[in-house]
Design a protein around this motif. Structure first.
Motif, PDB file in Angstrom:
ATOM      1  N   LEU A  77       0.825  -1.211   0.000  1.00 23.46           N
ATOM      2  CA  LEU A  77       0.000   0.000   0.000  1.00 23.46           C
ATOM      3  C   LEU A  77       0.859   1.261   0.000  1.00 23.46           C
ATOM      4  N   ILE A  78       2.051   1.146   0.544  1.00 19.11           N
ATOM      5  CA  ILE A  78       3.005   2.254   0.611  1.00 19.11           C
ATOM      6  C   ILE A  78       4.357   1.737   0.131  1.00 19.11           C
ATOM      7  N   GLY A  79       5.021   2.490  -0.729  1.00 17.28           N
ATOM      8  CA  GLY A  79       6.340   2.087  -1.194  1.00 17.28           C
ATOM      9  C   GLY A  79       7.376   2.247  -0.096  1.00 17.28           C
ATOM     10  N   PRO A  80       8.356   1.358  -0.024  1.00 19.03           N
ATOM     11  CA  PRO A  80       9.384   1.454   1.024  1.00 19.03           C
ATOM     12  C   PRO A  80      10.095   2.802   1.050  1.00 19.03           C
ATOM     13  N   ARG A  81      10.271   3.416  -0.096  1.00 23.48           N
ATOM     14  CA  ARG A  81      10.962   4.700  -0.151  1.00 23.48           C
ATOM     15  C   ARG A  81      10.141   5.833   0.459  1.00 23.48           C
ATOM     16  N   GLU A  82       8.845   5.594   0.632  1.00 26.40           N
ATOM     17  CA  GLU A  82       7.976   6.631   1.204  1.00 26.40           C
ATOM     18  C   GLU A  82       8.020   6.656   2.727  1.00 26.40           C
ATOM     19  N   VAL A  83       8.539   5.611   3.341  1.00 26.35           N
ATOM     20  CA  VAL A  83       8.505   5.513   4.802  1.00 26.35           C
ATOM     21  C   VAL A  83       9.160   6.705   5.502  1.00 26.35           C
ATOM     22  N   PRO A  84      10.343   7.164   5.081  1.00 26.61           N
ATOM     23  CA  PRO A  84      10.957   8.291   5.794  1.00 26.61           C
ATOM     24  C   PRO A  84      10.172   9.592   5.700  1.00 26.61           C
ATOM     25  N   ARG A  85       9.265   9.682   4.743  1.00 25.99           N
ATOM     26  CA  ARG A  85       8.511  10.934   4.586  1.00 25.99           C
ATOM     27  C   ARG A  85       7.002  10.751   4.744  1.00 25.99           C
ATOM     28  N   LEU A  86       6.630   9.743   5.535  1.00 26.09           N
ATOM     29  CA  LEU A  86       5.207   9.502   5.755  1.00 26.09           C
ATOM     30  C   LEU A  86       4.519  10.688   6.433  1.00 26.09           C
ATOM     31  N   TRP A  87       5.182  11.296   7.401  1.00 26.69           N
ATOM     32  CA  TRP A  87       4.542  12.407   8.110  1.00 26.69           C
ATOM     33  C   TRP A  87       4.231  13.559   7.163  1.00 26.69           C
ATOM     34  N   GLU A  88       5.245  14.106   6.540  1.00 25.67           N
ATOM     35  CA  GLU A  88       5.066  15.338   5.756  1.00 25.67           C
ATOM     36  C   GLU A  88       4.329  15.086   4.451  1.00 25.67           C
ATOM     37  N   ARG A  89       4.715  14.068   3.739  1.00 25.64           N
ATOM     38  CA  ARG A  89       4.203  13.848   2.382  1.00 25.64           C
ATOM     39  C   ARG A  89       2.834  13.180   2.363  1.00 25.64           C
ATOM     40  N   HIS A  90       2.500  12.436   3.402  1.00 26.79           N
ATOM     41  CA  HIS A  90       1.261  11.666   3.367  1.00 26.79           C
ATOM     42  C   HIS A  90       0.292  12.032   4.491  1.00 26.79           C
ATOM     43  N   ILE A  91       0.680  11.831   5.735  1.00 28.74           N
ATOM     44  CA  ILE A  91      -0.270  11.987   6.837  1.00 28.74           C
ATOM     45  C   ILE A  91      -0.656  13.448   7.055  1.00 28.74           C
ATOM     46  N   LEU A  92       0.314  14.315   7.232  1.00 28.68           N
ATOM     47  CA  LEU A  92      -0.005  15.729   7.422  1.00 28.68           C
ATOM     48  C   LEU A  92      -0.549  16.344   6.148  1.00 28.68           C
ATOM     49  N   ASN A  93      -0.009  15.932   5.021  1.00 27.15           N
ATOM     50  CA  ASN A  93      -0.483  16.404   3.725  1.00 27.15           C
ATOM     51  C   ASN A  93      -1.979  16.188   3.571  1.00 27.15           C
ATOM     52  N   CYS A  94      -2.482  15.086   4.131  1.00 25.45           N
ATOM     53  CA  CYS A  94      -3.908  14.766   4.046  1.00 25.45           C
ATOM     54  C   CYS A  94      -4.717  15.428   5.162  1.00 25.45           C
ATOM     55  N   ALA A  95      -4.167  15.442   6.360  1.00 26.52           N
ATOM     56  CA  ALA A  95      -4.922  15.957   7.503  1.00 26.52           C
ATOM     57  C   ALA A  95      -5.311  17.420   7.334  1.00 26.52           C
ATOM     58  N   VAL A  96      -4.429  18.226   6.715  1.00 24.69           N
ATOM     59  CA  VAL A  96      -4.722  19.656   6.590  1.00 24.69           C
ATOM     60  C   VAL A  96      -5.847  19.945   5.608  1.00 24.69           C
ATOM     61  N   VAL A  97      -6.271  18.948   4.844  1.00 24.43           N
ATOM     62  CA  VAL A  97      -7.416  19.129   3.960  1.00 24.43           C
ATOM     63  C   VAL A  97      -8.667  19.439   4.782  1.00 24.43           C
ATOM     64  N   GLY A  98      -8.613  19.121   6.071  1.00 24.48           N
ATOM     65  CA  GLY A  98      -9.727  19.466   6.951  1.00 24.48           C
ATOM     66  C   GLY A  98     -10.024  20.955   6.983  1.00 24.48           C
ATOM     67  N   ASP A  99      -9.082  21.780   6.554  1.00 29.95           N
ATOM     68  CA  ASP A  99      -9.321  23.218   6.487  1.00 29.95           C
ATOM     69  C   ASP A  99     -10.436  23.567   5.505  1.00 29.95           C
ATOM     70  N   LEU A 100     -10.740  22.645   4.592  1.00 22.55           N
ATOM     71  CA  LEU A 100     -11.752  22.892   3.573  1.00 22.55           C
ATOM     72  C   LEU A 100     -13.089  22.252   3.912  1.00 22.55           C
ATOM     73  N   ILE A 101     -13.194  21.673   5.103  1.00 24.96           N
ATOM     74  CA  ILE A 101     -14.389  20.918   5.474  1.00 24.96           C
ATOM     75  C   ILE A 101     -15.007  21.520   6.725  1.00 24.96           C
ATOM     76  N   LEU A 102     -16.308  21.721   6.691  1.00 28.35           N
ATOM     77  CA  LEU A 102     -17.021  22.340   7.796  1.00 28.35           C
ATOM     78  C   LEU A 102     -17.268  21.358   8.936  1.00 28.35           C
ATOM     79  N   ASP A 103     -17.556  21.892  10.107  1.00 30.52           N
ATOM     80  CA  ASP A 103     -17.827  21.068  11.282  1.00 30.52           C
ATOM     81  C   ASP A 103     -18.977  20.096  11.027  1.00 30.52           C
ATOM     82  N   GLY A 104     -18.775  18.840  11.380  1.00 28.79           N
ATOM     83  CA  GLY A 104     -19.844  17.853  11.358  1.00 28.79           C
ATOM     84  C   GLY A 104     -20.263  17.359   9.991  1.00 28.79           C
TER      85      GLY A 104
END
Length: 235
Positions: free
Chosen positions: A45-72
């Motif tokens: 599901l994830i390439g081995p080369r992506e492991v060192p950058r999971l936080w910035e490139r994947h997890i945080l990159n996705c979480a901040v999309v919440g800025d575009l979504i309203l409460d509830g």
């Protein structure tokens, strides 16, 4: 059972920005990262080369999309794969009602297990967004998200039937987002997706802000698709 320990971070401590994004749910994000770095790689599901950058490139990159979504709001994440962006959103925004749609058994099984392990309120549906059964099950969503799934023309075709009138499509994209809009605007319009524009999220906390294409489903009570939430900052 995943190789996830309550205080494990897979030898990669979270950056300071992760605390700002996830707050007191940071430990859940750490456990999710550990699962991606371990079982996510084993399952392809994830390439081995992506492991060192999971936080910035994947997890945080996705979480901040919440800025575009309203409460509830209700969110349907199509082609969820390893749970991106749906699971980071669910961790950062427990107020959201999130459904992950994924057609492949290996991936949907992973999603079902990690959702149970983390204890987040997320529903997993195995199937394709264009299937009538899926549309009947999860249609009428406030927001449909996706990440690295398909070109805009196909995303509009798959997302449109799942979005309520006035709801939004939020597709995480790369630097070619504006070009995709110019190329596929007319096709997207045929599926009811209008007001297409580019948004950037997390510009105050990420080295590379997340780029998303946002479009509104035509109909009564349409909204601009912009959230009043500014907790993570927007570009």
């Amino acid at each position: 059972m995943f190789h996830v320990k309550p205080n494990e971070s897979a030898d990669s401590p979270p950056p300071a920005s992760a605390q700002e994004v996830f707050g007191d749910r940071l430990q859940l994000a750490e456990r999710y990262r550990s699962a991606l770095a371990d079982d996510g790689v084993v399952l392809g599901l994830i390439g081995p080369r992506e492991v060192p950058r999971l936080w910035e490139r994947h997890i945080l990159n996705c979480a901040v999309v919440g800025d575009l979504i309203l409460d509830g709001e209700t969110v349907v994440d199509i082609g969820s794969g390893a749970g991106l962006p749906g699971i980071p959103l669910a961790i950062a925004r427990p107020d959201l009602r999130i459904t992950l749609v994924e057609p492949l058994l290996r991936r949907s099984d992973f999603l079902t297990r990690i959702v149970a392990e983390l204890g987040v309120d997320v529903t997993v549906v195995r199937g394709r967004a264009e299937e009538k059964a899926v549309q009947a099950s999860v249609g009428g969503a406030d927001v449909v998200t996706s990440r690295a799934v398909a070109p805009l023309e196909r995303l509009a075709k798959w997302s449109g039937p799942l979005i309520r009138s006035g709801g939004r499509m939020v597709a995480v994209k790369g630097s070619s987002a504006a070009e995709e809009i110019a190329r596929d605007r007319d096709v997207a319009g045929r599926y009811g997706i209008a007001e297409l524009h580019v948004e950037q999220c997390g510009s105050t906390i990420l080295n590379t802000p997340t780029t998303a294409i946002v479009g509104t489903k035509r109909g009564k009570n349409s909204t601009s698709g912009k959230s009043s939430r500014t907790r993570h900052g927007k570009g």
